[in-house]
Write a protein that holds these residues in place. Structure first.
Motif, mmCIF file in Angstrom:
data_model
loop_
_atom_site.group_PDB
_atom_site.id
_atom_site.type_symbol
_atom_site.label_atom_id
_atom_site.label_comp_id
_atom_site.label_asym_id
_atom_site.label_seq_id
_atom_site.Cartn_x
_atom_site.Cartn_y
_atom_site.Cartn_z
ATOM 1 N N GLU A 57 0.767 -1.090 0.001
ATOM 2 C CA GLU A 57 -0.136 0.149 -0.146
ATOM 3 C C GLU A 57 0.910 1.265 0.042
ATOM 4 O OE1 GLU A 57 -2.383 -0.721 3.362
ATOM 5 O OE2 GLU A 57 -3.973 -1.969 2.427
ATOM 6 N N LEU A 58 1.899 1.296 0.772
ATOM 7 C CA LEU A 58 2.941 2.533 0.722
ATOM 8 C C LEU A 58 3.703 2.696 -0.444
ATOM 9 C CD1 LEU A 58 4.413 2.021 4.314
ATOM 10 C CD2 LEU A 58 2.990 3.685 3.825
ATOM 11 N N GLN A 59 4.032 1.426 -1.408
ATOM 12 C CA GLN A 59 4.615 1.692 -2.582
ATOM 13 C C GLN A 59 3.640 2.118 -3.364
ATOM 14 O OE1 GLN A 59 5.674 -2.826 -2.843
ATOM 15 N NE2 GLN A 59 7.607 -2.138 -3.148
ATOM 16 N N GLU A 60 2.141 2.135 -3.341
ATOM 17 C CA GLU A 60 1.277 2.633 -4.380
ATOM 18 C C GLU A 60 1.158 3.912 -3.912
ATOM 19 O OE1 GLU A 60 -2.445 0.889 -3.894
ATOM 20 O OE2 GLU A 60 -1.928 -1.139 -4.403
ATOM 21 N N ARG A 61 1.825 4.591 -2.906
ATOM 22 C CA ARG A 61 1.877 6.111 -2.644
ATOM 23 C C ARG A 61 3.063 6.888 -3.012
ATOM 24 N NH1 ARG A 61 0.048 5.413 3.522
ATOM 25 N NH2 ARG A 61 1.087 7.585 3.527
ATOM 26 N N LEU A 62 4.118 6.122 -3.230
ATOM 27 C CA LEU A 62 5.437 6.675 -3.375
ATOM 28 C C LEU A 62 5.251 7.088 -4.952
ATOM 29 C CD1 LEU A 62 7.719 3.615 -2.295
ATOM 30 C CD2 LEU A 62 7.230 6.239 -1.289
ATOM 31 N N PRO A 63 6.212 8.197 -5.359
ATOM 32 C CA PRO A 63 6.092 8.687 -6.629
ATOM 33 C C PRO A 63 6.223 7.752 -7.805
ATOM 34 C CG PRO A 63 7.703 9.907 -5.159
ATOM 35 C CD PRO A 63 7.225 8.860 -4.511
ATOM 36 N N GLY A 64 5.200 7.846 -8.561
ATOM 37 C CA GLY A 64 5.108 6.714 -9.634
ATOM 38 C C GLY A 64 4.130 5.686 -9.243
ATOM 39 N N GLY A 65 3.790 5.702 -8.093
ATOM 40 C CA GLY A 65 2.837 4.433 -7.713
ATOM 41 C C GLY A 65 3.514 3.006 -7.593
ATOM 42 N N GLU A 66 2.770 2.257 -7.849
ATOM 43 C CA GLU A 66 3.398 0.758 -7.572
ATOM 44 C C GLU A 66 4.546 0.322 -8.752
ATOM 45 O OE1 GLU A 66 1.471 -3.297 -8.501
ATOM 46 O OE2 GLU A 66 0.390 -2.279 -6.652
ATOM 47 N N THR A 67 5.415 -0.136 -8.301
ATOM 48 C CA THR A 67 6.493 -0.695 -9.110
ATOM 49 C C THR A 67 6.329 -2.065 -9.677
ATOM 50 O OG1 THR A 67 8.219 0.533 -7.874
ATOM 51 C CG2 THR A 67 8.955 -1.088 -9.308
ATOM 52 N N THR A 68 6.269 -2.122 -11.109
ATOM 53 C CA THR A 68 6.329 -3.266 -11.817
ATOM 54 C C THR A 68 7.635 -3.932 -12.181
ATOM 55 O OG1 THR A 68 4.102 -2.756 -12.794
ATOM 56 C CG2 THR A 68 5.371 -4.486 -13.831
ATOM 57 N N GLU A 69 7.993 -5.037 -11.477
ATOM 58 C CA GLU A 69 9.445 -5.539 -11.395
ATOM 59 C C GLU A 69 9.411 -6.620 -12.541
ATOM 60 O OE1 GLU A 69 9.804 -6.177 -7.393
ATOM 61 O OE2 GLU A 69 10.789 -4.339 -7.072
ATOM 62 N N LEU A 70 10.382 -6.809 -13.380
ATOM 63 C CA LEU A 70 10.484 -7.802 -14.429
ATOM 64 C C LEU A 70 11.908 -8.055 -14.464
ATOM 65 C CD1 LEU A 70 8.629 -6.225 -17.712
ATOM 66 C CD2 LEU A 70 7.737 -7.718 -15.738
ATOM 67 N N TYR A 118 18.656 -9.281 -16.832
ATOM 68 C CA TYR A 118 18.485 -7.736 -16.788
ATOM 69 C C TYR A 118 17.160 -7.621 -15.766
ATOM 70 C CZ TYR A 118 21.772 -6.669 -20.286
ATOM 71 O OH TYR A 118 22.947 -6.435 -20.834
ATOM 72 N N PRO A 119 17.310 -7.110 -14.420
ATOM 73 C CA PRO A 119 16.236 -6.580 -13.750
ATOM 74 C C PRO A 119 15.541 -5.531 -14.412
ATOM 75 C CG PRO A 119 18.053 -7.553 -12.574
ATOM 76 C CD PRO A 119 18.809 -7.302 -13.629
ATOM 77 N N VAL A 120 14.426 -5.347 -14.550
ATOM 78 C CA VAL A 120 13.789 -4.071 -15.081
ATOM 79 C C VAL A 120 12.728 -3.682 -14.173
ATOM 80 C CG1 VAL A 120 12.441 -3.248 -16.849
ATOM 81 C CG2 VAL A 120 14.546 -4.670 -17.487
ATOM 82 N N ALA A 121 12.610 -2.549 -13.849
ATOM 83 C CA ALA A 121 11.556 -1.944 -12.993
ATOM 84 C C ALA A 121 11.182 -0.511 -13.296
ATOM 85 C CB ALA A 121 11.929 -1.733 -11.487
ATOM 86 N N SER A 122 9.579 -0.549 -13.476
ATOM 87 C CA SER A 122 9.029 0.660 -13.879
ATOM 88 C C SER A 122 8.007 1.012 -13.250
ATOM 89 C CB SER A 122 8.600 0.634 -15.370
ATOM 90 O OG SER A 122 7.812 1.644 -15.918
ATOM 91 N N GLY A 126 1.929 2.267 -12.623
ATOM 92 C CA GLY A 126 1.141 2.282 -11.325
ATOM 93 C C GLY A 126 0.444 1.014 -11.022
ATOM 94 N N THR A 127 -0.930 1.589 -10.307
ATOM 95 C CA THR A 127 -1.666 0.426 -9.945
ATOM 96 C C THR A 127 -2.744 -0.045 -10.864
ATOM 97 O OG1 THR A 127 -3.351 2.033 -9.222
ATOM 98 C CG2 THR A 127 -1.389 1.444 -7.683
ATOM 99 N N ASP A 128 -2.766 0.442 -12.138
ATOM 100 C CA ASP A 128 -3.502 0.164 -13.211
ATOM 101 C C ASP A 128 -3.316 -1.360 -13.888
ATOM 102 O OD1 ASP A 128 -4.932 -0.317 -15.731
ATOM 103 O OD2 ASP A 128 -5.695 1.810 -15.474
ATOM 104 N N VAL A 136 4.035 -5.137 -19.711
ATOM 105 C CA VAL A 136 4.479 -6.564 -19.921
ATOM 106 C C VAL A 136 4.301 -7.050 -21.156
ATOM 107 C CG1 VAL A 136 4.436 -9.088 -19.022
ATOM 108 C CG2 VAL A 136 3.954 -7.081 -17.423
ATOM 109 N N ASP A 137 3.276 -7.004 -21.898
ATOM 110 C CA ASP A 137 2.955 -7.324 -23.329
ATOM 111 C C ASP A 137 4.170 -6.610 -24.331
ATOM 112 O OD1 ASP A 137 1.239 -9.227 -22.611
ATOM 113 O OD2 ASP A 137 -0.421 -7.933 -23.089
ATOM 114 N N ALA A 138 4.427 -5.362 -23.835
ATOM 115 C CA ALA A 138 5.126 -4.432 -24.862
ATOM 116 C C ALA A 138 6.570 -4.973 -24.634
ATOM 117 C CB ALA A 138 5.183 -3.057 -24.427
ATOM 118 N N VAL A 139 7.025 -5.169 -23.464
ATOM 119 C CA VAL A 139 8.463 -5.884 -23.318
ATOM 120 C C VAL A 139 8.741 -7.205 -23.794
ATOM 121 C CG1 VAL A 139 10.078 -6.625 -21.417
ATOM 122 C CG2 VAL A 139 8.840 -4.457 -21.010
ATOM 123 N N ARG A 140 7.697 -7.888 -23.728
ATOM 124 C CA ARG A 140 7.753 -9.426 -24.366
ATOM 125 C C ARG A 140 7.832 -9.354 -25.983
ATOM 126 N NH1 ARG A 140 3.543 -12.678 -20.143
ATOM 127 N NH2 ARG A 140 5.213 -13.417 -18.985
#
Length: 689
Positions: A57-70, A118-122, A126-128, A136-140
């Motif tokens: 929940e706190l991660q969602e409030r940080l700048p950029g919102g939730e992090t998507t980690e790949l 290669y760890p990738v995070a963006s 956000g939370t959408d 994820v599909d675009a990266v794939r």
């Protein structure tokens, strides 16, 4: 006067039909919106009070919102070539150019030279969930290999996308499969080209209404709606609704043989089976509502939605179904039309034969059944441990394949970060503490905002291993005022919270079921008997799961919530059938039948209906075994097997045998427990001669 009364009776079914048309017109816009509020984010399945939930929940409030980690995984069996590394660098650079990443990706080669990750995070999605899946599909689409080079995208973001794809597929396929299964069974049960369609259509209308009510609960009270809970709601509507329809139609057919007018026959049928149907649905609803006491968000949300499904099915089957059947008249039963004054063709009843064998040696049958159930329950000791995140899919998606490659190429390291959220003012001190914790390989500060700082920690042990779990526990012990999250921490919290929820929810379910049964049956012994029977069924069903899940199905683990959810469903639904049987037994006893005769008559008259209802309910839950997630397959299997055990073993043999053995004591302390007093002998009048 009589003609006016008859005309009024004829109008009632049309009025009920008109009311339902109005209800559906009002409900339609809301039912269509349920999909818009359905979410399958990790926080929708986490414990409300856990560390990992607070961290998410706190991660969602940080700048950029939730992090998507790949994690982009490049692998060649014989070892990566220079061209492979160049391809990897080119593709990762393209990903970084097309998307807003939290930092420049750094390649980490494996010691054997076969793999480069290669760890990738963006924070871009956000939370959408739709944006996450699109990312994820675009990266794939960018990350692909050829000529022996395999490129796979893994990580928590990719796992979530693959899981979301399965949950999104539940709506359509699950509904269509459920409808098809119920339709086939109803055709076989009714042997009529028309009759089967009526309860099926009514169940479909009840399902549509339940979607509207579920949406209303979400808007009014914030009730969470997930793919799992909405899928279970649909299954309950069709399963429980069809059960109620089977009981009502069976009684209606019986009444049509002795009552001329369909309207009057339906009234008699509702009076006869209505109390049992109301009590059984009330028991299921009460059991499911006990899930509101759970701390796990997914379980707590399933309680209200499951209750909505059962109650919508109940209302539809006790109002709309009778109205439609009355309007269609006797011809709906064609070709087996129950003519007024006719008697059903005498046939040797399977349940009469079963009842006779149970009544002849009740204690022997009871002991044999108890030994069998106990032996099956021992199989629960063989249940595999908690399922790991990458093992939750029946078929291996790309994200899991990537994680398997990483596990082989980096056996001593973790490609899955542990997230620590700490107050920003203490970030440096927290980082120093983390770096000194045993089992931590590296740690670095991430985003800061809203007074909190995110620290990404890499453990030296593989993900979700015993060593990594110990590292997470040491971090939590060492850090005050900080929250430790991430995928592995979430799995730990899921296991702990399910254990806590069992201690609270199980007693509540048992207490609510016993209270309802006590009020309905006017007894203490009969409710205890029925409850003990369904608990034994639950244990045996879990035991069968333990014997089959890993050795036969190849499942590497079980969902932590399997025990609790199967207990709630099997106890509530199992008692359902017990109510049908014991309520009829009580009716026969009130008519003066001896205890053994009452038990055998109840089994003979309700056995066929209960068997049909059990088959339908088991089949609807068995639909879950065709879904793509291990936890849904396990849930569907245990409940389906439990319903079949309850229907064909416990309800027919064990409960009947126990009732015969106990005699009138089964109704203690009610008045039926006392033998009727003999009528006083009449004095003979003197003969006047």
């Amino acid at each position: 006067m009589g003609a006016g009364k008859t005309k009024g009776r004829r109008a009632i079914p049309w009025v009920v039909l008109a009311l339902w048309v109005g209800v559906l017109a009002i409900a339609s816009p809301f039912a269509a919106k349920l999909a818009d509020v359905q979410h399958d984010r990790i926080t929708d399945y986490l414990p409300a009070s856990a560390d990992s939930t607070k961290a998410a929940e706190l991660q969602e409030r940080l700048p950029g919102g939730e992090t998507t980690e790949l994690v982009l995984v490049y692998h060649r069996d014989g070892g990566l070539t220079a061209a492979d590394r160049a391809t990897a660098q080119e593709q990762v650079t393209r990903v970084a150019g097309e998307h807003a990443l939290t930092g420049p990706p750094q390649g980490i080669p494996s010691e054997d030279g076969t793999t480069l990750m290669y760890p990738v995070a963006s924070n871009e999605p956000g939370t959408d969930e739709e944006k996450r899946d699109a990312f994820v599909d675009a990266v794939r689409q960018v990350a692909h290999g050829e000529g022996g080079l395999t490129v796979e995208v893994g990580g928590t973001g990719a796992l979530a996308t693959d899981a979301s794809e399965v949950y999104n597929s539940l709506g359509g396929p699950l509904l269509y499969t459920t409808v098809a299964v119920v339709a086939v069974l109803l055709i076989l049960i009714y042997r009529s080209p028309v009759l089967w369609l009526v309860p099926l259509v009514v169940a479909g209308i009840a399902d549509y209404l339940s979607m509207a009510v579920a949406y209303g609960l979400n808007q009014a009270f914030g009730t969470s709606v997930s793919g799992q809970s909405s899928g279970i709601m649909t299954i309950l509507v069709f399963g429980a609704g069809t059960d109620y329809a089977l009981l009502l139609v069976s009684r209606y057919r019986e009444e049509l043989r002795r009552i001329e007018r369909p309207y009057d026959a339906m009234r008699a049928a509702l009076r006869g089976c209505g109390p049992a149907v109301l009590a059984s649905s009330g028991t299921v609803a009460a059991g499911l509502l006990c899930l509101l006491a759970a701390d796990l968000n997914s379980n707590r949300g399933m309680g209200p939605l499951g209750t909505v499904g059962v109650l919508c099915a109940l209302v539809a089957m006790l109002t709309l179904l009778p109205a439609v059947l009355v309007l269609l008249g006797r011809r709906v039963f064609w070709p087996l039309v129950p003519a007024y004054g006719s008697t059903p063709k005498a046939r040797r009843s399977l349940f009469a034969a079963m009842g006779t064998s149970a009544g002849r040696r009740p204690l022997t049958v009871l002991a044999g059944g108890a030994v069998l159930l106990g032996a099956l329950a021992l199989g629960a000791l063989n249940l595999p441990g908690t399922v790991k995140q990458q093992d939750t899919f029946v078929d291996t998606p790309e994200s899991v394949a990537a994680m398997e490659v990483l596990a082989r190429a980096y056996p001593q390291g973790s490609a899955q970060p542990i997230d620590v959220l700490t107050p920003a003012a203490r970030a440096d001190a927290t980082l120093t503490t983390i770096q000194g914790v045993d089992g931590v390989d590296s740690a670095r500060k991430g985003r800061t905002g809203e007074g909190w700082t995110e620290i990404s920690v890499t453990a030296s042990a593989p993900p979700q291993s015993a060593a990594e779990t110990a590292t997470i526990e040491r971090l939590r012990d060492s850090l005050d005022g900080s929250y430790v999250g991430g995928a592995s921490a979430q799995q730990i919290d899921l296991k702990d919270t399910n254990a806590r929820d069992r201690l609270i929810v199980v007693p509540l379910v048992l207490l609510s079921v016993l209270l309802i049964l006590g009020v309905l049956l006017r007894s203490l012994v009969a409710p205890l008997l029925l409850t003990a029977a369904v608990v034994a069924v639950w244990g045996a069903s879990l035991g069968l799961g333990g014997l089959l899940f890993e050795p036969v199905f190849g499942f590497e683990g079980t969902d932590p919530g399997l025990g609790l959810l199967t207990f709630v469903f099997l106890v509530a639904l199992g008692v359902d059938y017990g109510i049908f049987l014991m309520h009829r037994m009580r009716e026969e006893s009130l008519r003066g039948a001896e205890p053994a005769a009452a038990a055998l008559t109840a089994l003979r008259t309700t056995g066929g209906v209960i068997a049909s209802a059990g088959l339908v309910l088991a089949a609807t839950f068995a639909v879950l075994t065709n879904m793509g997630l291990v936890q849904l397959v396990e849930l569907g299997f245990v409940i389906a097997v439990g319903v079949l055990l309850d229907t064909f073993l416990v309800r027919t043999y064990l409960v009947t045998s126990a009732s015969v053995a106990l005699g009138r004591r089964v109704w203690w302390p009610g008045r039926l427990a006392r033998a009727p007093e003999p009528e006083p002998a009449r004095e003979r009048e003197p003969v006047v001669g």
